[in-house]
Design a protein around this motif. Structure first.
Motif, mmCIF file in Angstrom:
data_model
loop_
_atom_site.group_PDB
_atom_site.id
_atom_site.type_symbol
_atom_site.label_atom_id
_atom_site.label_comp_id
_atom_site.label_asym_id
_atom_site.label_seq_id
_atom_site.Cartn_x
_atom_site.Cartn_y
_atom_site.Cartn_z
ATOM 1 N N THR A 1 0.840 -1.207 0.000
ATOM 2 C CA THR A 1 0.000 0.000 0.000
ATOM 3 C C THR A 1 0.869 1.248 0.000
ATOM 4 O O THR A 1 0.480 2.271 -0.564
ATOM 5 C CB THR A 1 -0.931 0.013 1.224
ATOM 6 N N ARG A 2 2.037 1.183 0.610
ATOM 7 C CA ARG A 2 2.945 2.329 0.586
ATOM 8 C C ARG A 2 3.394 2.633 -0.843
ATOM 9 O O ARG A 2 3.457 3.794 -1.255
ATOM 10 C CB ARG A 2 4.171 2.084 1.473
ATOM 11 N N ARG B 1 0.166 10.397 0.812
ATOM 12 C CA ARG B 1 0.628 9.715 2.007
ATOM 13 C C ARG B 1 -0.054 8.364 2.114
ATOM 14 O O ARG B 1 -1.196 8.189 1.692
ATOM 15 C CB ARG B 1 0.324 10.548 3.248
ATOM 16 N N GLN B 2 0.624 7.404 2.728
ATOM 17 C CA GLN B 2 0.042 6.075 2.868
ATOM 18 C C GLN B 2 -1.269 6.121 3.652
ATOM 19 O O GLN B 2 -2.228 5.413 3.325
ATOM 20 C CB GLN B 2 1.031 5.128 3.549
ATOM 21 N N ALA B 3 -1.319 6.966 4.665
ATOM 22 C CA ALA B 3 -2.541 7.068 5.470
ATOM 23 C C ALA B 3 -3.727 7.536 4.628
ATOM 24 O O ALA B 3 -4.883 7.183 4.912
ATOM 25 C CB ALA B 3 -2.320 8.033 6.628
ATOM 26 N N GLY C 1 -7.822 -1.476 1.963
ATOM 27 C CA GLY C 1 -6.534 -2.127 1.751
ATOM 28 C C GLY C 1 -6.376 -2.543 0.310
ATOM 29 O O GLY C 1 -7.159 -2.152 -0.562
ATOM 30 N N LYS C 2 -5.374 -3.370 0.031
ATOM 31 C CA LYS C 2 -5.067 -3.771 -1.343
ATOM 32 C C LYS C 2 -6.199 -4.562 -1.990
ATOM 33 O O LYS C 2 -6.501 -4.364 -3.168
ATOM 34 C CB LYS C 2 -3.788 -4.618 -1.383
ATOM 35 N N GLU C 3 -6.797 -5.470 -1.244
ATOM 36 C CA GLU C 3 -7.873 -6.274 -1.821
ATOM 37 C C GLU C 3 -9.040 -5.392 -2.240
ATOM 38 O O GLU C 3 -9.665 -5.626 -3.279
ATOM 39 C CB GLU C 3 -8.349 -7.340 -0.834
ATOM 40 N N ASP C 4 -9.335 -4.396 -1.437
ATOM 41 C CA ASP C 4 -10.413 -3.470 -1.755
ATOM 42 C C ASP C 4 -10.118 -2.750 -3.065
ATOM 43 O O ASP C 4 -10.995 -2.607 -3.930
ATOM 44 C CB ASP C 4 -10.564 -2.467 -0.611
ATOM 45 N N ILE C 5 -8.885 -2.302 -3.244
ATOM 46 C CA ILE C 5 -8.504 -1.607 -4.476
ATOM 47 C C ILE C 5 -8.624 -2.540 -5.676
ATOM 48 O O ILE C 5 -9.184 -2.171 -6.718
ATOM 49 C CB ILE C 5 -7.059 -1.067 -4.375
ATOM 50 N N LEU C 6 -8.102 -3.761 -5.539
ATOM 51 C CA LEU C 6 -8.146 -4.703 -6.641
ATOM 52 C C LEU C 6 -9.590 -5.047 -7.010
ATOM 53 O O LEU C 6 -9.927 -5.156 -8.191
ATOM 54 C CB LEU C 6 -7.375 -5.975 -6.289
#
Length: 210
Positions: free
Chosen positions: A39-40, A49-51, A59-64
């Motif tokens: 995610t960074r 910013r990562q936050a 998280g990553k799964e949500d984005i994918l």
């Protein structure tokens, strides 16, 4: 709503930070793979910013999942809109193929290759799989209504999604022509012989696939 402050301290203003993150993630997932992308790294690529990423996504799964759903949902909406249109099934099939092919080969990222990732078998992607299955069934119904069989239905859907493999080894410079030619091929697979006439019938519903 204005985006979160960027890593540089610059306000996002009117820029769509959520879309910036999706674009960055798409690039990284395709370049390096889902597992190897943090995610960074996504936030850094987007200039945030990562936050800030967690303001828009879990998280990553949500984005994918959002990226994958974007490769199916517009075509599914088009398929639904075509149901009640006053044109023959082959014309509806042409229109759906045309729209779907343009979607899959017209974006900046070849997101369809992510269909092959083992990570998308997790429960988070159930919605994507359900929508993809429904889209496949819409193709099937149009092909069967055109008088062809189950094999033809499988071949049409496979032909359309196969564009993601084509994009892996060559650039498609003229998306409009490519999508129209693919739609012609879909009609032929479904048994259509007068493709020019089918195209003319599809023009009646051009507002749905252009």
């Amino acid at each position: 709503m204005a985006g979160r402050p960027r890593a540089t301290g610059e306000s996002a203003g009117d820029r769509d930070s959520r879309q910036d993150l999706l674009d960055a993630a798409a690039e990284l997932f395709i370049e390096h793979g889902f597992t190897a992308t943090s995610t960074r790294a996504v936030a850094d690529r987007a200039g945030l910013r990562q936050a800030s990423l967690y303001h828009y996504f879990n998280g990553k799964e949500d984005i994918l999942a959002v990226l994958l759903e974007g490769t199916v949902r517009p075509s599914l909406h088009t398929a639904h809109a075509l149901i009640e249109t006053p044109v023959p099934p082959l014309a509806k099939l042409w229109a759906l193929c045309r729209f779907d092919l343009a979607l899959l080969c017209g974006g900046p990222h070849n997101l369809g290759v992510l269909y092959l990732r083992p990570e998308i078998q997790s429960p988070r992607f159930a919605g994507f799989h359900a929508e993809r299955a429904e889209l496949r069934d819409r193709y099937r119904r149009l092909v069967l209504d055109s008088g062809a069989d189950e094999l033809a239905a499988d071949l049409v859907f496979g032909m359309v999604e196969g564009v993601v493999l084509t994009r892996q080894w060559k650039t498609i410079p003229d998306v409009e022509s490519f999508a129209s030619a693919g739609a012609d091929a879909g009609v032929r697979i479904a048994g259509g012989t007068d493709v020019a006439a089918v195209r003319e019938q599809a023009r009646v519903i051009a507002h749905l696939w252009q």
